[in-house]
Write a protein that holds these residues in place. Structure first.
Motif, short mmCIF file in Angstrom:
data_model
loop_
_atom_site.label_atom_id
_atom_site.label_comp_id
_atom_site.label_asym_id
_atom_site.label_seq_id
_atom_site.Cartn_x
_atom_site.Cartn_y
_atom_site.Cartn_z
N ARG A 88 0.85 -1.19 0.00
CA ARG A 88 0.00 0.00 0.00
C ARG A 88 0.89 1.24 0.00
O ARG A 88 1.85 1.34 0.76
N GLY A 89 0.51 2.20 -0.86
CA GLY A 89 1.17 3.49 -0.82
C GLY A 89 0.57 4.36 0.27
O GLY A 89 -0.47 4.03 0.85
N THR A 90 1.22 5.47 0.55
CA THR A 90 0.70 6.45 1.50
C THR A 90 0.79 7.83 0.87
O THR A 90 1.62 8.05 -0.03
N PRO A 91 -0.01 8.80 1.33
CA PRO A 91 0.11 10.17 0.80
C PRO A 91 1.50 10.74 1.01
O PRO A 91 2.01 11.48 0.15
N GLU A 92 2.13 10.41 2.14
CA GLU A 92 3.47 10.92 2.42
C GLU A 92 4.49 10.40 1.41
O GLU A 92 5.37 11.12 0.95
N LEU A 93 4.35 9.12 1.04
CA LEU A 93 5.23 8.54 0.03
C LEU A 93 4.99 9.22 -1.32
O LEU A 93 5.94 9.53 -2.05
N GLY A 94 3.73 9.45 -1.65
CA GLY A 94 3.41 10.11 -2.91
C GLY A 94 4.03 11.50 -2.99
O GLY A 94 4.57 11.90 -4.04
N THR A 95 3.98 12.24 -1.89
CA THR A 95 4.56 13.58 -1.85
C THR A 95 6.07 13.53 -2.06
O THR A 95 6.65 14.33 -2.81
N GLU A 96 6.73 12.57 -1.41
CA GLU A 96 8.17 12.45 -1.56
C GLU A 96 8.56 12.06 -2.99
O GLU A 96 9.52 12.59 -3.55
N ILE A 97 7.81 11.14 -3.58
CA ILE A 97 8.09 10.74 -4.96
C ILE A 97 7.95 11.92 -5.91
O ILE A 97 8.79 12.14 -6.79
N ARG A 98 6.89 12.71 -5.75
CA ARG A 98 6.72 13.89 -6.59
C ARG A 98 7.90 14.85 -6.43
O ARG A 98 8.36 15.46 -7.41
N ARG A 99 8.39 14.98 -5.22
CA ARG A 99 9.49 15.91 -4.98
C ARG A 99 10.77 15.45 -5.68
O ARG A 99 11.43 16.25 -6.35
N VAL A 100 11.13 14.17 -5.56
CA VAL A 100 12.38 13.71 -6.17
C VAL A 100 12.25 13.70 -7.70
O VAL A 100 13.24 13.93 -8.41
N MET A 101 11.04 13.43 -8.21
CA MET A 101 10.84 13.49 -9.66
C MET A 101 11.14 14.90 -10.18
O MET A 101 11.73 15.06 -11.26
N ALA A 102 10.75 15.90 -9.43
CA ALA A 102 10.88 17.29 -9.88
C ALA A 102 12.26 17.87 -9.61
O ALA A 102 12.74 18.72 -10.38
N GLU A 103 12.92 17.42 -8.52
CA GLU A 103 14.12 18.11 -8.05
C GLU A 103 15.42 17.34 -8.20
O GLU A 103 16.49 17.95 -8.18
N ARG A 104 15.36 16.03 -8.33
CA ARG A 104 16.59 15.23 -8.29
C ARG A 104 16.91 14.64 -9.66
O ARG A 104 16.03 14.46 -10.50
N LEU A 105 18.19 14.26 -9.84
CA LEU A 105 18.67 13.74 -11.11
C LEU A 105 18.78 12.22 -11.14
O LEU A 105 19.03 11.64 -12.21
N GLU A 106 18.61 11.55 -9.99
CA GLU A 106 18.69 10.10 -9.97
C GLU A 106 17.62 9.49 -10.87
O GLU A 106 16.50 10.01 -10.97
N ARG A 107 17.97 8.35 -11.47
CA ARG A 107 17.04 7.68 -12.38
C ARG A 107 16.37 6.46 -11.76
O ARG A 107 15.51 5.84 -12.39
N GLY A 108 16.78 6.10 -10.58
CA GLY A 108 16.16 5.00 -9.86
C GLY A 108 16.14 5.30 -8.38
O GLY A 108 17.02 6.00 -7.87
N TRP A 109 15.13 4.77 -7.69
CA TRP A 109 15.00 5.05 -6.26
C TRP A 109 14.58 3.79 -5.51
O TRP A 109 13.65 3.09 -5.91
N TYR A 110 15.28 3.53 -4.41
CA TYR A 110 14.88 2.50 -3.47
C TYR A 110 13.82 3.06 -2.54
O TYR A 110 13.90 4.22 -2.11
N VAL A 111 12.84 2.24 -2.21
CA VAL A 111 11.82 2.62 -1.23
C VAL A 111 11.87 1.62 -0.08
O VAL A 111 11.93 0.40 -0.31
N PRO A 112 11.89 2.09 1.19
CA PRO A 112 11.84 1.15 2.31
C PRO A 112 10.43 0.60 2.48
O PRO A 112 9.46 1.16 1.95
N ARG A 113 10.33 -0.52 3.21
CA ARG A 113 9.01 -1.11 3.44
C ARG A 113 8.79 -1.37 4.92
O ARG A 113 9.69 -1.81 5.64
N HIS A 114 7.59 -1.11 5.36
CA HIS A 114 7.11 -1.57 6.66
C HIS A 114 6.42 -2.91 6.46
O HIS A 114 5.35 -2.96 5.83
N ASN A 115 7.03 -3.97 6.92
CA ASN A 115 6.49 -5.31 6.74
C ASN A 115 5.60 -5.72 7.91
O ASN A 115 6.05 -5.68 9.07
N TYR A 116 4.38 -6.12 7.59
CA TYR A 116 3.49 -6.69 8.60
C TYR A 116 3.51 -8.20 8.42
O TYR A 116 3.05 -8.72 7.40
#
Length: 252
Positions: A88-116
């Motif tokens: 499941r995504g979260t609004p906070e994750l969505g905001t961060e993704i939008r920010r790095v898409m707009a501001e950063r030059l990296e072409r790939g991103w690791y995302v951490p996971r909270h495992n239940y």
């Protein structure tokens, strides 16, 4: 001049994911598009996906690398974010993704996971941060290796801070089924590398796995839950070497 916002497409690979697909799609509402890339599910996955507003594409499953590459080839977009149906995504994750898409030059991103695991948030024993390489500038990634697929990115890679929520093993039966599959695959890799099991492997490798999970990876922080998982993983390390021995005996 106002720069046009880049398009973000969330991609969910599915096969018989009716229990998860609706909530998964809803959790990605901050993406411009949600595409369900289905392997001809026999349950209501497709119907539910379309009802939840996702685009639906089909591809016969051969292996995970092939399926992800097929999904990439089917899209025209700026960025791709791969999500599993039990995540499941979260609004906070969505905001961060939008920010790095707009501001950063990296072409790939690791995302951490909270495992239940068994319904409990698990932060020790190797299940956090559990980084997964999932966000890509489209056209700059290909997948290799059929199982435990590896993303090869043409460019720099960064780490996101906000986690995906992952509803991992739902119960002990689910955990055992997955581990049986993983140990068979891992044993086959060792066999293909010409590694033969030695008598001490059946004792020392499980002990090392237990210590690594419980102490080095801080499984103890999850209390009895962490102890239980560390013991399970030690046991399946033993199973892996039993299967490796079986490969050698079968093909002797």
């Amino acid at each position: 001049m106002i720069q046009k916002q880049q398009e973000l497409t969330a991609v969910i690979l599915t096969l018989n994911e009716a229990n998860h697909i609706t909530e998964c799609i809803q959790s990605l509402s901050w993406a411009d598009r949600v595409v369900v890339f289905d392997s001809y599910s026999r349950d209501d996955t497709a119907v539910l996906a379309e009802a939840a507003g996702a685009e639906l594409l089909y591809s016969k499953f051969e292996n995970y690398a092939q399926q992800r590459n097929a999904a990439l080839d089917s899209l025209q977009t700026d960025w791709v974010f791969f999500v599993d149906a039990d995540e499941r995504g979260t609004p906070e994750l969505g905001t961060e993704i939008r920010r790095v898409m707009a501001e950063r030059l990296e072409r790939g991103w690791y995302v951490p996971r909270h495992n239940y695991i068994f319904g409990k948030l698990t932060k020790g024993a190797g299940w956090f941060p559990d980084y997964q390489l999932r966000l890509f500038k489209h056209g700059h990634v290909r997948y290799e290796r059929p199982v435990h697929e590896v993303a090869v990115v043409d460019g720099e890679i960064g780490n996101l801070q906000q986690p995906l929520i992952h509803y991992n093993y739902r119960d002990v039966g689910h955990f055992r089924a997955k581990q049986r599959a993983y140990t068979s695959y891992d044993a086959s890799i060792l066999y293909n590398e010409g590694i033969k099991p030695k008598p001490h492997n059946y004792i020392l490798q499980p002990l090392r796995q237990f210590h690594w999970r419980l102490i080095t990876l801080a499984g103890y922080k999850d209390g009895l839950h962490g102890l239980r998982l560390s013991l399970y993983m030690a046991y399946y390390e033993w199973v892996k070497y039993r299967k490796l021995n079986w490969f050698w005996r079968k093909n002797r």
